[in-house]
Design an enzyme around this catalytic site. Structure first.
Site, PDB file in Angstrom:
ATOM      1  CE1 TYR A 112      -3.449  -2.579  -0.324  1.00 18.26           C
ATOM      2  CE2 TYR A 112      -2.770  -3.363   1.834  1.00 18.26           C
ATOM      3  CZ  TYR A 112      -3.504  -3.535   0.673  1.00 18.26           C
ATOM      4  OH  TYR A 112      -4.273  -4.657   0.500  1.00 18.26           O
TER       5      TYR A 112
ATOM      6  NE  ARG B 253      -4.147 -17.527   7.159  1.00 17.92           N
ATOM      7  CZ  ARG B 253      -3.156 -18.038   6.421  1.00 17.92           C
ATOM      8  NH1 ARG B 253      -3.421 -18.546   5.239  1.00 17.92           N
ATOM      9  NH2 ARG B 253      -1.914 -18.022   6.872  1.00 17.92           N
TER      10      ARG B 253
END
Length: 374
Positions: A176, A321
């Protein structure tokens, strides 16, 4: 509790003075579940609250600091004051369960989908698209625009303080905008913002300084400032492990509370830039771990996975996760029930796992992302 896992449950006081109850962090993960206007949804708050009872600290999904920095469908915003009540709703949902709440702040740069930003105009350090088919060529930011985005990171930090967060994490990872300025792939500038590696550091360090300034001006008490980075890029030219050592040396001099290494695999090894066969995280810990606390992450599912990772000397382990798969992971270890930890997603349990629909759809339609999804 099995005594070998006792290190997970030691409290820790960050350099800023904020104390966390244990060494397990919920990693920042995009959940695609906010409203189109940038406000959080009730489903999103419930999803975070469900996972905030055991961990010491939660780092939220990334929050855009500028309208042209929105990187995902269903991303919540921090770019204007009217979003403070929304930000507050999420901070409260986390903190009420006993975890510290850290807002991850970011600008997507050239990775933003054109349909999510004003006039469809994508911006970056230079007019260089990401590698891959059909990638938009971004417009190179002007000097004034760069200064404005730096200020926006400070303003969003102020909003985080007003909304009751315990800290912010500067998102300098995953390709980013902050990483785009540091990367020789995306930054081809020849002004004060680019060229040499020192000049490519100018923007990331300016963001850090602006965030620190906002905290000094607005925080009434201790407030966490962390920084997340990706150690390497696959592109050529791209960030190498050698470049990352320069970055973390500079960040270690900024009195930050932590550096958070973004890795898919905790034990992954360097591609290039150093003659060292150890895992990247071990190299990073040795280089700056005595100056700034490190958070490690990456495909750790069982209690023994985390124990082995903590034995590297890294003081914190983030889980992403696995906390979606089993929100009670920390509690199970604490109660001596580590053999009951679930490590594969059960596709029939969306309601019990309290996962918002957009995130659930992404999980079950992305083979290989989560264990149990073929």
């Amino acid at each position: 509790m099995n005594s070998k896992y006792a290190p997970f449950f030691e409290s820790f006081t960050f350099p800023s003075g904020v104390e966390v109850k244990n060494r397990i962090v919920m990693a920042p993960m995009t959940n695609f579940s906010s409203n189109p206007d940038g406000t959080v949804t009730d489903a999103e708050v419930k999803y975070y609250a469900r996972r905030s009872g055991g961990v010491g600290m939660v780092v939220t999904a990334c929050t855009y600091v500028t309208a042209n920095g929105k990187g995902f469908q269903g991303e919540f915003g921090g770019d204007r004051d009217e979003l403070i009540p929304s930000l507050q709703q999420l901070a409260s949902g986390i903190k009420e369960q006993g975890a510290k709440a850290v807002l991850q702040i970011f600008h997507g740069g050239r990775e933003c989908p054109p349909e999510l930003v004003p006039n469809g105009e994508i911006v970056s350090a230079s007019a260089v698209p990401s590698e891959g088919k059909g990638k938009t060529v971004p417009r190179e930011l002007t000097d004034q625009e760069i200064e404005a985005i730096i200020r926006d990171f400070g303003e969003t930090t102020r909003r985080a303080i007003e909304a009751g967060y315990d800290g912010v994490e500067i998102h300098g990872a995953n390709g980013y905008l902050i990483q785009q300025f540091f990367s020789p792939h995306s930054n081809r500038r020849e002004d004060r913002w680019g060229g040499s590696i020192e000049k490519r550091l100018t923007f990331p360090l300016a963001v850090v300084d602006e965030v620190k300034k906002a905290v000094a001006e607005h925080a009434k008490g201790p407030f966490i400032i962390g920084y997340r980075f990706s150690p390497e890029e696959p592109e050529t030219p791209g960030i190498t492990m050698a470049d990352t050592l320069v970055l973390i040396d500079a960040l270690a001099g900024k009195n930050l509370d932590y550096l958070h290494v973004s890795l898919q695999e905790f034990w992954s090894k360097p591609r290039r830039g150093v003659e060292d066969s150890r895992a990247r995280i071990e190299i990073i810990q040795e280089r700056v771990g005595d100056k700034v606390p490190i958070i490690g992450v990456g495909s750790l599912y069982t209690a023994d996975d985390v124990l082995k990772a903590i034995h590297t000397g890294v003081p914190f382990i983030a889980m992403g996760r696995e906390l979606i798969i089993d929100p009670d992971w920390v509690q199970k270890v604490k109660e001596g029930r580590e053999d009951e930890i679930i490590t594969k997603i059960d596709k029939s349990k969306q309601q019990q796992l309290v996962v918002p629909d957009p995130l659930w759809q992404a999980i079950i339609h992305s083979p290989g992302w989560f264990p149990g999804v073929e």
